[in-house]
Write an enzyme that holds these catalytic residues in place. Structure first.
Site, PDB file in Angstrom:
ATOM      1  N   LYS A  23      31.262 -27.611 -53.391  1.00  0.00           N
ATOM      2  CA  LYS A  23      29.633 -27.408 -53.728  1.00  0.00           C
ATOM      3  C   LYS A  23      29.419 -26.193 -53.008  1.00  0.00           C
ATOM      4  CE  LYS A  23      28.789 -32.271 -55.086  1.00  0.00           C
ATOM      5  NZ  LYS A  23      28.033 -33.481 -54.975  1.00  0.00           N
ATOM      6  N   ARG A  78      32.568 -26.866 -42.320  1.00  0.00           N
ATOM      7  CA  ARG A  78      31.943 -25.600 -41.570  1.00  0.00           C
ATOM      8  C   ARG A  78      31.549 -24.531 -42.442  1.00  0.00           C
ATOM      9  NH1 ARG A  78      35.811 -24.505 -36.848  1.00  0.00           N
ATOM     10  NH2 ARG A  78      34.880 -26.384 -36.086  1.00  0.00           N
ATOM     11  N   GLU A 140      29.899 -34.320 -40.679  1.00  0.00           N
ATOM     12  CA  GLU A 140      29.052 -33.457 -39.932  1.00  0.00           C
ATOM     13  C   GLU A 140      29.434 -32.034 -40.525  1.00  0.00           C
ATOM     14  OE1 GLU A 140      29.313 -32.826 -35.294  1.00  0.00           O
ATOM     15  OE2 GLU A 140      30.960 -31.730 -36.195  1.00  0.00           O
ATOM     16  N   ASN A 149      31.577 -18.596 -34.592  1.00  0.00           N
ATOM     17  CA  ASN A 149      32.846 -18.843 -35.019  1.00  0.00           C
ATOM     18  C   ASN A 149      33.932 -18.543 -34.026  1.00  0.00           C
ATOM     19  OD1 ASN A 149      34.187 -20.946 -36.627  1.00  0.00           O
ATOM     20  ND2 ASN A 149      35.139 -19.310 -37.553  1.00  0.00           N
ATOM     21  N   ALA A 152      33.711 -20.085 -30.450  1.00  0.00           N
ATOM     22  CA  ALA A 152      34.024 -21.411 -30.568  1.00  0.00           C
ATOM     23  C   ALA A 152      35.654 -21.962 -30.615  1.00  0.00           C
ATOM     24  CB  ALA A 152      33.201 -22.138 -31.369  1.00  0.00           C
ATOM     25  N   GLU A 155      37.321 -20.727 -27.393  1.00  0.00           N
ATOM     26  CA  GLU A 155      36.884 -21.745 -26.355  1.00  0.00           C
ATOM     27  C   GLU A 155      37.536 -23.029 -26.719  1.00  0.00           C
ATOM     28  OE1 GLU A 155      34.220 -24.428 -24.298  1.00  0.00           O
ATOM     29  OE2 GLU A 155      34.867 -24.433 -26.392  1.00  0.00           O
TER      30      GLU A 155
HETATM   31  P1  0O2 Z   1      36.930 -31.219 -33.019  1.00  0.00           P
HETATM   32  O1  0O2 Z   1      38.499 -30.804 -32.421  1.00  0.00           O
HETATM   33  O2  0O2 Z   1      36.368 -29.906 -33.417  1.00  0.00           O
HETATM   34  O3  0O2 Z   1      36.830 -32.246 -33.935  1.00  0.00           O
HETATM   35  P2  0O2 Z   1      27.699 -35.877 -28.005  1.00  0.00           P
HETATM   36  O4  0O2 Z   1      27.963 -37.343 -28.115  1.00  0.00           O
HETATM   37  O5  0O2 Z   1      26.557 -35.232 -28.701  1.00  0.00           O
HETATM   38  O6  0O2 Z   1      27.913 -35.250 -26.744  1.00  0.00           O
HETATM   39  P3  0O2 Z   1      29.668 -35.243 -30.210  1.00  0.00           P
HETATM   40  O7  0O2 Z   1      29.318 -36.499 -30.753  1.00  0.00           O
HETATM   41  O8  0O2 Z   1      31.018 -34.761 -30.106  1.00  0.00           O
HETATM   42  O9  0O2 Z   1      29.108 -35.337 -28.741  1.00  0.00           O
HETATM   43  O10 0O2 Z   1      28.767 -34.040 -30.901  1.00  0.00           O
HETATM   44  P4  0O2 Z   1      28.501 -32.702 -30.992  1.00  0.00           P
HETATM   45  O11 0O2 Z   1      28.257 -32.179 -29.432  1.00  0.00           O
HETATM   46  O12 0O2 Z   1      27.666 -32.340 -31.853  1.00  0.00           O
HETATM   47  O13 0O2 Z   1      30.105 -31.678 -30.969  1.00  0.00           O
HETATM   48  C1  0O2 Z   1      30.749 -32.269 -32.155  1.00  0.00           C
HETATM   49  C2  0O2 Z   1      31.551 -30.866 -32.490  1.00  0.00           C
HETATM   50  O14 0O2 Z   1      31.034 -29.738 -32.137  1.00  0.00           O
HETATM   51  C3  0O2 Z   1      33.016 -30.833 -31.603  1.00  0.00           C
HETATM   52  O15 0O2 Z   1      33.909 -31.726 -31.977  1.00  0.00           O
HETATM   53  C4  0O2 Z   1      33.257 -29.522 -31.498  1.00  0.00           C
HETATM   54  O16 0O2 Z   1      33.951 -29.336 -33.019  1.00  0.00           O
HETATM   55  C5  0O2 Z   1      31.913 -28.839 -31.473  1.00  0.00           C
HETATM   56  N1  0O2 Z   1      31.676 -28.415 -30.277  1.00  0.00           N
HETATM   57  C6  0O2 Z   1      30.673 -29.169 -29.589  1.00  0.00           C
HETATM   58  N2  0O2 Z   1      30.445 -28.761 -28.423  1.00  0.00           N
HETATM   59  C7  0O2 Z   1      31.490 -27.601 -28.284  1.00  0.00           C
HETATM   60  C8  0O2 Z   1      31.746 -26.925 -27.238  1.00  0.00           C
HETATM   61  O17 0O2 Z   1      31.368 -26.570 -26.209  1.00  0.00           O
HETATM   62  N3  0O2 Z   1      33.021 -26.109 -27.642  1.00  0.00           N
HETATM   63  C9  0O2 Z   1      33.656 -25.747 -28.895  1.00  0.00           C
HETATM   64  N4  0O2 Z   1      34.332 -25.050 -29.075  1.00  0.00           N
HETATM   65  N5  0O2 Z   1      33.213 -26.651 -29.612  1.00  0.00           N
HETATM   66  C10 0O2 Z   1      32.219 -27.495 -29.487  1.00  0.00           C
HETATM   67  P5  0O2 Z   1      34.922 -32.351 -31.343  1.00  0.00           P
HETATM   68  O18 0O2 Z   1      35.264 -34.044 -31.564  1.00  0.00           O
HETATM   69  O19 0O2 Z   1      34.707 -32.140 -29.660  1.00  0.00           O
HETATM   70  O20 0O2 Z   1      36.380 -31.654 -31.569  1.00  0.00           O
END
Ligand code: 0O2
Length: 267
Positions: A23, A78, A140, A149, A152, A155
């Site tokens: 989409k 994404r 999400e 990107n 991120a 990092e």
């Molecule tokens: P992956 O491997 O990408 O799936 P919260 O409860 O709000 O503290 P939550 O539920 O993890 O945390 O939500 P948040 O903060 O919105 O983050 C969700 C995703 O955003 C992460 O998934 C990452 O993909 C990205 N993200 C958030 N913070 C960071 C960061 O500091 N650095 C990077 N590189 N990505 C980030 P996952 O599950 O952590 O990882």
């Protein structure tokens, strides 16, 4: 929860990711086919791996039985944009859609994370039709610029390698590069209009040339060959001038000729 059930559980999440990628890619294509600038530059998607789901559940103290309810990024899409302004356009676009409802949103651009992370996150509720019937799941959607990107991605790999023990030297480097990314995005935004104009005229030209070549190809089937060769030579002459106005006039004249032949063939 039985491990062998995981595959079954993740099935609708994969379907949602696949559908949403189609989409959003379609939106990007529709803008481009219309010769317009697309706020969406790239779309990717993934279903979280089982190990990553379990790791997150453990970190957040979520019971295995509650995973589906409490982890909202099992399905992730994404959307990458060229400019920060485009991110907010995409957010509006998502909010107007009838096939998903926004459950929550986090603007890590207006309010970046301590790590330096910037991105716009939206959790939407999206329904898929599975073999067992309809299922509504959270997805999400992360929306960020190409520059965000890049940061991120780098990092994330370092976080994965070092977990909580990131060396201070690297932490400082990442922090500084996050600041540099903010400056880069701001600089790019300040020339957004010029960049968009350049990209638009490139696309308009590409679309026009594709239409012209299609018309010439079709004329070969219905018109006098000598006449088509004359048209083709004229096209090459105008093409070499790189004059977009002349090319546009030629394209319109060719449309009229092609329509004439089409009308004749319908008689
Ligand atoms: P992956 O491997 O990408 O799936 P919260 O409860 O709000 O503290 P939550 O539920 O993890 O945390 O939500 P948040 O903060 O919105 O983050 C969700 C995703 O955003 C992460 O998934 C990452 O993909 C990205 N993200 C958030 N913070 C960071 C960061 O500091 N650095 C990077 N590189 N990505 C980030 P996952 O599950 O952590 O990882």
């Amino acid at each position: 929860m039985k491990i062998q059930l995981w595959r079954q559980i993740l099935e609708p999440y994969q379907l949602a990711v696949d559908e949403l990628q189609v989409k959003f890619n379609h939106i990007m294509g529709a803008y481009r086919r219309a010769g317009e600038y697309s706020p969406i530059e790239q779309v990717t998607g993934r279903v979280k791996t089982i190990s990553s789901i379990l790791e997150k559940a453990q970190k957040k103290g979520i019971d295995v039985e509650e995973i589906e309810q409490d982890i909202e990024d099992i399905a992730g899409v994404r959307i990458i944009c060229q400019f920060v302004e485009d991110i907010y356009k995409v957010v509006e676009l998502i909010k107007k859609r009838a096939d998903m409802t926004v459950k929550s949103e986090k603007d890590y651009i207006a309010c970046k994370k301590d790590s330096g992370y910037r991105s716009y996150h939206i959790i939407v509720r999206y329904s898929v039709e599975t073999v067992k019937g309809p299922k509504t799941i959270p997805v999400e959607i992360q929306i960020r610029t190409l520059a965000m990107n890049f940061w991120a991605t780098v990092e994330h790999s370092l976080q994965y390698k070092y977990k909580e023990n990131m060396p201070e030297r690297l932490r400082v480097k990442l922090h500084n590069s996050a600041e540099a990314i903010i400056c880069l995005d701001e600089e790019m935004s300040s020339v957004r209009d010029e960049i968009m104009d350049a990209q638009n005229s490139f696309r308009v030209k590409a679309n026009m040339i594709s239409d012209i070549l299609n018309n010439i190809q079709n004329l070969y089937k219905v018109a006098n060959k000598r006449e088509v060769i004359k048209i083709q030579d004229e096209f090459f002459r105008i093409y070499k001038t790189e004059d977009l106005d002349q090319l546009e006039r030629f394209s319109k004249e060719l449309d009229v000729i092609a329509e004439g032949y089409q009308a004749q063939s319908l008689r």
